[in-house]
Design a protein around this motif. Structure first.
Motif, PDB file in Angstrom:
ATOM      1  N   PRO A 128      61.182   7.365  -1.606  1.00 50.03           N
ATOM      2  CA  PRO A 128      60.450   8.965  -1.181  1.00 50.03           C
ATOM      3  C   PRO A 128      60.243   9.863   0.308  1.00 50.03           C
ATOM      4  CG  PRO A 128      58.963   7.313  -1.865  1.00 50.03           C
ATOM      5  CD  PRO A 128      60.205   6.403  -2.080  1.00 50.03           C
ATOM      6  N   THR A 131      66.902   8.400  -0.794  1.00 49.39           N
ATOM      7  CA  THR A 131      67.536   9.925  -1.387  1.00 49.39           C
ATOM      8  C   THR A 131      66.047  11.196  -0.890  1.00 49.39           C
ATOM      9  OG1 THR A 131      65.203   8.713  -2.727  1.00 49.39           O
ATOM     10  CG2 THR A 131      67.633   8.177  -3.731  1.00 49.39           C
ATOM     11  N   GLY A 132      65.144  10.381  -0.405  1.00 50.12           N
ATOM     12  CA  GLY A 132      63.639  11.233   0.069  1.00 50.12           C
ATOM     13  C   GLY A 132      64.475  12.150   1.439  1.00 50.12           C
ATOM     14  N   TRP A 188      56.767  15.905   6.697  1.00 48.37           N
ATOM     15  CA  TRP A 188      56.709  14.759   5.486  1.00 48.37           C
ATOM     16  C   TRP A 188      55.218  13.336   5.928  1.00 48.37           C
ATOM     17  CZ3 TRP A 188      56.561   9.220   5.162  1.00 48.37           C
ATOM     18  CH2 TRP A 188      56.746   8.882   3.521  1.00 48.37           C
ATOM     19  N   GLN A 231      67.308   4.328  -2.724  1.00 48.46           N
ATOM     20  CA  GLN A 231      65.982   5.244  -3.410  1.00 48.46           C
ATOM     21  C   GLN A 231      64.743   4.478  -2.459  1.00 48.46           C
ATOM     22  OE1 GLN A 231      65.990   7.227  -6.095  1.00 48.46           O
ATOM     23  NE2 GLN A 231      68.664   6.417  -6.390  1.00 48.46           N
ATOM     24  N   PRO A 285      61.393  10.428   3.990  1.00 51.88           N
ATOM     25  CA  PRO A 285      62.821  10.456   4.803  1.00 51.88           C
ATOM     26  C   PRO A 285      63.288   9.319   5.506  1.00 51.88           C
ATOM     27  CG  PRO A 285      61.082  11.350   5.302  1.00 51.88           C
ATOM     28  CD  PRO A 285      60.104  11.250   4.373  1.00 51.88           C
ATOM     29  N   LEU A 310      67.437  13.453   1.933  1.00 51.56           N
ATOM     30  CA  LEU A 310      68.234  14.419   1.423  1.00 51.56           C
ATOM     31  C   LEU A 310      66.828  15.975   0.348  1.00 51.56           C
ATOM     32  CD1 LEU A 310      71.131  12.175  -0.404  1.00 51.56           C
ATOM     33  CD2 LEU A 310      70.980  13.369   1.888  1.00 51.56           C
ATOM     34  N   GLN A 311      65.938  15.135  -0.126  1.00 54.35           N
ATOM     35  CA  GLN A 311      65.796  16.181  -0.988  1.00 54.35           C
ATOM     36  C   GLN A 311      64.239  16.583   0.524  1.00 54.35           C
ATOM     37  OE1 GLN A 311      62.818  12.604  -3.126  1.00 54.35           O
ATOM     38  NE2 GLN A 311      64.939  12.692  -4.840  1.00 54.35           N
ATOM     39  N   ASN A 312      63.981  16.821   1.713  1.00 55.46           N
ATOM     40  CA  ASN A 312      63.284  17.065   2.240  1.00 55.46           C
ATOM     41  C   ASN A 312      63.943  17.686   3.543  1.00 55.46           C
ATOM     42  OD1 ASN A 312      60.323  15.828   0.990  1.00 55.46           O
ATOM     43  ND2 ASN A 312      61.148  14.142   1.307  1.00 55.46           N
ATOM     44  N   GLU A 323      70.759  20.788   5.011  1.00 58.36           N
ATOM     45  CA  GLU A 323      72.007  20.379   5.289  1.00 58.36           C
ATOM     46  C   GLU A 323      72.412  19.471   6.848  1.00 58.36           C
ATOM     47  OE1 GLU A 323      76.827  21.182   5.208  1.00 58.36           O
ATOM     48  OE2 GLU A 323      75.193  21.895   2.658  1.00 58.36           O
ATOM     49  N   ALA A 380      76.149  16.714  -2.143  1.00 59.99           N
ATOM     50  CA  ALA A 380      74.969  15.486  -0.933  1.00 59.99           C
ATOM     51  C   ALA A 380      76.096  14.546  -0.330  1.00 59.99           C
ATOM     52  CB  ALA A 380      73.490  15.644  -1.743  1.00 59.99           C
TER      53      ALA A 380
END
Length: 304
Positions: free
Chosen positions: A115, A135-136, A258, A113, A117, A138-140, A143, A87
């Motif tokens: 939640p 970080t949100g 989201w 940090q 995006p 990258l998580q949602n 790539e 990532a």
């Protein structure tokens, strides 16, 4: 020494704005208004205009100069200098690739940090900037969608959006400060100066100043928010040229999912927080949104 060039351009812009405002005010007071029977000659305060420019652009310039430091201080973030995961390699590699393509100094790359995006770019100039992703994000997002968002932020950097927004904010600050002081001084002046009364009404002048500060600040926010929405479309188009419009459309759709999920889970509690990402298309709040509604951004991308 590119930062010296940036400061020089900023000072030249301030000087040109001062000349324009001074010329316009003198023309209005000494020629236009008297033609309509309104004589306010003698009340134009050039010293107040200079002071307003110092306050208006001084604050905006300080915010721009220390924008990276302030952003890092407000976030729980970590700089990526040597990618240690796939990532991080995607983030760092994309920013480096676009920087080399644009022939600009690579921005600092940070992950913070959060939640939601989101991502942002800031810094005094396109050769002294930073790009940060949550970080949100990258998580949602996938790539290719993350890379599209990074290209969007690099569009802000390359287009000089931080500098132009600072100039606009400084101009609005100057307008608010000068008009508030100018009109409150007139209101607070004694009405019978011809009879030798020099005692004004400081309370009325103060109330007028506060009222005008509030009203004019809201009007200034409308202008700054309008400019912010326009630059989002330009950054979207930049991302589409770099990685293709479908990647940016996919990123916006992922962010929209989201936002809708967050608004459902937290009811209306998080409405203002999500508006910073998705904007709003209804009501008066649309005028103060810094981002256009996601559906309008997608529609604009599809028309490219």
């Amino acid at each position: 020494m590119k930062w010296i060039k940036g400061i020089g351009l900023f000072l030249i812009a301030n000087f040109l704005i001062y000349i324009t405002l001074s010329f316009t005010a003198n023309l209005l007071i000494n020629a236009v208004l008297p033609a309509f029977g309104i004589d306010v000659r003698g009340v134009f305060n050039q010293q107040l205009l200079v002071w307003s420019l110092v306050i208006g652009f001084g604050g905006a310039f300080i915010s721009l100069a220390f924008s990276k430091q302030m952003a890092r201080a407000m976030l729980d973030c970590q700089q990526i200098t040597q990618p240690r995961s796939h990532a991080e390699q995607v983030i760092y590699g994309s920013v480096r690739e676009i920087s080399e393509r644009l022939q600009i100094t690579m921005p600092e790359v940070w992950v913070y940090q959060s939640p939601d995006p989101n991502a942002f770019a800031t810094g005094p100039s396109k050769n002294n900037s930073m790009v940060a992703v949550s970080t949100g994000l990258l998580q949602n997002l996938k790539e290719e969608e993350v890379k599209a968002v990074l290209a969007h932020e690099m569009g802000h950097v390359f287009n000089g959006d931080m500098f132009t927004t600072t100039i606009l904010a400084g101009l609005m600050n100057t307008f608010v400060h000068y008009i508030s002081n100018f009109l409150s001084n007139i209101v607070g002046q004694p009405s019978d100066r011809e009879e030798g009364n020099t005692a004004g009404n400081p309370i009325l002048a103060f109330v007028t100043y506060i009222f005008l500060q509030i009203v004019l600040s809201f009007l200034a926010m409308l202008v700054v928010s309008w400019h912010s929405r326009r630059r989002e479309y330009a950054a979207d188009a930049f991302s589409a040229r770099v990685y293709g419009k479908q990647s940016m459309i996919g990123a916006l759709q992922g962010i929209d999912r989201w936002v809708k999920r967050a608004q459902f889970e937290y009811s209306n509690q998080d409405a203002l927080a999500t508006m910073k990402i998705s904007g709003t298309s209804s009501g008066v709040m649309h005028l103060f949104a810094t981002h256009p509604p996601i559906e309008e951004r997608i529609a604009a991308l599809e028309q490219l």
